[in-house]
Scaffold this active site. Structure first.
Site, PDB file in Angstrom:
ATOM      1  CD  GLN A  96      -2.664  -1.340   2.474  1.00 36.15           C
ATOM      2  OE1 GLN A  96      -2.194  -1.063   3.577  1.00 36.15           O
ATOM      3  NE2 GLN A  96      -3.903  -1.752   2.313  1.00 36.15           N
ATOM      4  CB  CYS A  97       4.233   1.746  -0.672  1.00 36.49           C
ATOM      5  SG  CYS A  97       5.615   2.901  -0.808  1.00 36.49           S
ATOM      6  N   GLY A  98       3.177   4.248  -2.358  1.00 37.27           N
ATOM      7  CA  GLY A  98       3.246   4.933  -3.641  1.00 37.27           C
ATOM      8  C   GLY A  98       4.243   4.292  -4.596  1.00 37.27           C
ATOM      9  CG  PHE A  99       8.094   4.209  -4.082  1.00 35.14           C
ATOM     10  CD1 PHE A  99       8.640   4.858  -5.171  1.00 35.14           C
ATOM     11  CD2 PHE A  99       8.082   4.864  -2.863  1.00 35.14           C
ATOM     12  CE1 PHE A  99       9.165   6.138  -5.061  1.00 35.14           C
ATOM     13  CE2 PHE A  99       8.604   6.137  -2.729  1.00 35.14           C
ATOM     14  CZ  PHE A  99       9.144   6.780  -3.825  1.00 35.14           C
ATOM     15  CB  THR A 100       2.768  -0.708  -4.404  1.00 34.23           C
ATOM     16  OG1 THR A 100       2.825  -0.410  -3.001  1.00 34.23           O
ATOM     17  CG2 THR A 100       2.313  -2.139  -4.582  1.00 34.23           C
TER      18      THR A 100
END
Length: 173
Positions: free
Chosen positions: A52-56
């Site tokens: 659930q990360c912007g870098f996923t």
């Protein structure tokens, strides 16, 4: 733990540089264990991940690297972590998320700590060797075939960046 420290010290004195202890193991997201010794003589790109990360979306690039270089010996190891409060509640949910959204078939560990006193022994060894500690999700550590840290990168360096590919190519030669 004492035998790991002895191994690390003897490796340092024998080679003049720290090398990753090959007896480090991770719990596998599929059950069982993943042992660094299984990949002795191969470069391993270890990446702390989160669902659930912007870098996923970097999972896509990690899988592409694995697909491109696995036949030449590269291992890409995803290490899900909730140290930055962006991981799903269980390894089962992480595995399902990765398979459904990114068709991941690269090796993955169970959810692990990557920083602080509870950090997995791999990350403690990297910190001891290089001072590198993940500051966020999708930090990357390339371990060479000799067990030494080749390079580290932060979250903003994409898996298929020229600098990562260059270091992987060198590690595979």
């Amino acid at each position: 733990m004492r035998h790991i420290l002895i191994l690390m010290i003897s490796t340092f004195w024998a080679t003049g540089a720290w090398a990753m202890p090959r007896d480090v193991e991770f719990a596998s997201i599929d059950g069982g264990t993943l042992q660094m010794s299984d990949w002795a003589g191969q470069p391993v790109l270890v990446v702390n991940t989160a669902s659930q990360c912007g870098f996923t979306n970097q999972y896509e690039g990690l899988q592409a690297l694995y697909d491109t270089y696995k036949d030449r010996g590269l291992v890409v190891l995803a290490v899900p972590s909730d140290d930055f409060n962006q991981e799903l509640a269980s390894a089962e949910k992480v595995k399902e998320f990765c398979e459904l959204n990114f068709a991941i078939d690269l090796p993955m560990t169970d959810i692990e700590h990557v920083k602080g006193t509870a950090a997995h022994p791999f990350y403690k060894a990297v910190a001891d060797e290089t001072g590198f500690v993940p500051r966020w999700n999708f930090n990357k550590v390339l371990i060479g075939a000799d067990g030494k840290v080749v390079a580290t990168w932060g979250s903003t360096t994409r898996p298929q960046s020229a600098e990562i590919i260059h270091q992987i190519e060198k590690a595979l030669d």
